[in-house]
Design an enzyme around this catalytic site. Structure first.
Site, PDB file in Angstrom:
ATOM      1  N   HIS A   1     -18.050  12.413 -19.551  1.00  0.00           N
ATOM      2  CA  HIS A   1     -18.355  11.654 -18.029  1.00  0.00           C
ATOM      3  C   HIS A   1     -19.615  10.980 -17.821  1.00  0.00           C
ATOM      4  O   HIS A   1     -20.029   9.273 -17.977  1.00  0.00           O
ATOM      5  CB  HIS A   1     -18.305  12.527 -16.710  1.00  0.00           C
ATOM      6  CG  HIS A   1     -18.273  11.935 -15.377  1.00  0.00           C
ATOM      7  ND1 HIS A   1     -18.057  12.366 -13.971  1.00  0.00           N
ATOM      8  CD2 HIS A   1     -18.589  10.492 -15.022  1.00  0.00           C
ATOM      9  CE1 HIS A   1     -17.840  11.764 -13.005  1.00  0.00           C
ATOM     10  NE2 HIS A   1     -18.369  10.306 -13.871  1.00  0.00           N
TER      11      HIS A   1
ATOM     12  N   GLU B   1     -20.901   3.892 -15.945  1.00  0.00           N
ATOM     13  CA  GLU B   1     -22.471   4.856 -16.503  1.00  0.00           C
ATOM     14  C   GLU B   1     -23.118   3.870 -16.541  1.00  0.00           C
ATOM     15  O   GLU B   1     -24.731   4.479 -16.748  1.00  0.00           O
ATOM     16  CB  GLU B   1     -21.228   5.933 -17.689  1.00  0.00           C
ATOM     17  CG  GLU B   1     -20.755   6.111 -17.048  1.00  0.00           C
ATOM     18  CD  GLU B   1     -20.833   7.320 -15.688  1.00  0.00           C
ATOM     19  OE1 GLU B   1     -22.007   7.692 -16.164  1.00  0.00           O
ATOM     20  OE2 GLU B   1     -20.090   6.816 -14.687  1.00  0.00           O
TER      21      GLU B   1
ATOM     22  N   HIS C   1     -26.640   4.848 -14.569  1.00  0.00           N
ATOM     23  CA  HIS C   1     -27.154   5.691 -14.807  1.00  0.00           C
ATOM     24  C   HIS C   1     -27.997   5.367 -15.815  1.00  0.00           C
ATOM     25  O   HIS C   1     -29.384   5.482 -15.733  1.00  0.00           O
ATOM     26  CB  HIS C   1     -25.981   6.679 -14.604  1.00  0.00           C
ATOM     27  CG  HIS C   1     -25.594   7.250 -14.141  1.00  0.00           C
ATOM     28  ND1 HIS C   1     -25.562   7.681 -13.074  1.00  0.00           N
ATOM     29  CD2 HIS C   1     -24.151   7.688 -14.010  1.00  0.00           C
ATOM     30  CE1 HIS C   1     -24.967   8.862 -11.753  1.00  0.00           C
ATOM     31  NE2 HIS C   1     -23.811   7.958 -12.923  1.00  0.00           N
TER      32      HIS C   1
END
Length: 278
Positions: A86, A144, A148
């Site tokens: 993920h 992502e 992040h």
């Protein structure tokens, strides 16, 4: 600054990629979002990494339509029996995390040499386009990195190191293999003790994971690492570690690792459950 895993594990990654290429082998509509993150460039440096893995059999049962970007729709090439990535998330010890730390937009050209591995081991399990930090919608990988990856400085300073190191962590700490060796295999009929799954991972990696469920199905499993990529317990709260075998967690005491099967439909694939009760 290059990650400690980027160069030492590059040969391992390439070897595994070669082997993977010779064999056959979700995510929620956007992402399993966590509540409590912040945004902006003035956030403090993170404390540790969480490698978030998703179980396709749980995510893909939500698929009601297919598209070329949805990994659930790839028939025999769907990631039916392995955890997939993920993301690699910088987190704080108090249970919060930074997000969208720079205005740098995702550039897919930076990771073009990793595309085959990313498609196989880090696929989107949805047709929806997640939000980007700069407004609008984008790709799963772009989301992502922007949300992040940009917060992982000073460990990572670029997309390539972030994605390559995440792949190397995934290969080195192979959760699917650990659980299979312990007898926890994909099944639509068996339920397994949550405590046994946690113990198998603790015995293999000497650190406690975090597990998230959807009803009684494992949905995500997170492994946590210090900034030098040594395994550590996942921080659940600032004052105490939550016992994940109790009702305080999202999982019951017995959980499943559901399978799924894909069938062809108009040139794409659609999901078909092996268990209508799921």
């Amino acid at each position: 600054m290059s990650s400690p895993l980027t160069q030492p594990l590059l040969c391992l990654f390439l070897a595994l990629l070669f082997v993977a290429g010779t064999s056959s082998p979700a995510r929620a509509p956007d992402e399993l979002e966590r509540v409590g993150g912040g945004g902006g460039e003035n956030q403090r440096e993170f404390d540790y990494f969480a490698l978030a893995l998703q179980w396709p059999g749980t995510y893909c049962q939500r698929t009601r339509k297919c598209c070329s970007s949805n990994g659930c729709c790839r028939g025999s090439n769907s990631p039916a029996t392995i955890f997939t990535i993920h993301g690699l998330w910088p987190d704080y010890n108090d249970g919060t995390w930074p997000s969208c730390c720079t205005k740098s937009s995702f550039d897919p050209k930076e990771i073009s040499t990793l595309n085959d591995a990313l498609e196989k081991y880090w696929p989107s399990l949805s047709c929806s386009k997640p939000s980007s930090c700069n407004g609008g919608k984008g790709s799963f990988w772009g989301h992502e990195w922007e949300k992040h990856g940009t917060c992982s400085y000073p460990v990572f300073g670029n997309e390539y190191d972030y994605f390559l190191t995440t792949l190397n962590l995934y290969f080195k700490y192979n959760v699917t293999s650990v659980l299979n060796d312990a007898g926890y295999v994909p099944s639509n009929t068996e339920k397994y003790p949550l405590g046994g799954i946690i113990s198998a991972i603790e015995n293999a990696f000497h650190a406690s994971p975090q597990i998230i469920c959807s009803k009684d199905s494992v949905q995500e499993l997170r492994l946590c690492f210090s900034k030098d990529f040594k395994p550590r317990d996942c921080a659940i709260a600032s004052d105490a570690k939550i016992d994940m075998v109790t009702s305080k967690s999202s999982c019951p005491k017995y959980v499943s690792l559901p399978e799924f099967a894909s069938t062809g439909h108009d040139g794409l694939q659609s999901w078909a459950s092996n268990n209508s009760a799921l």
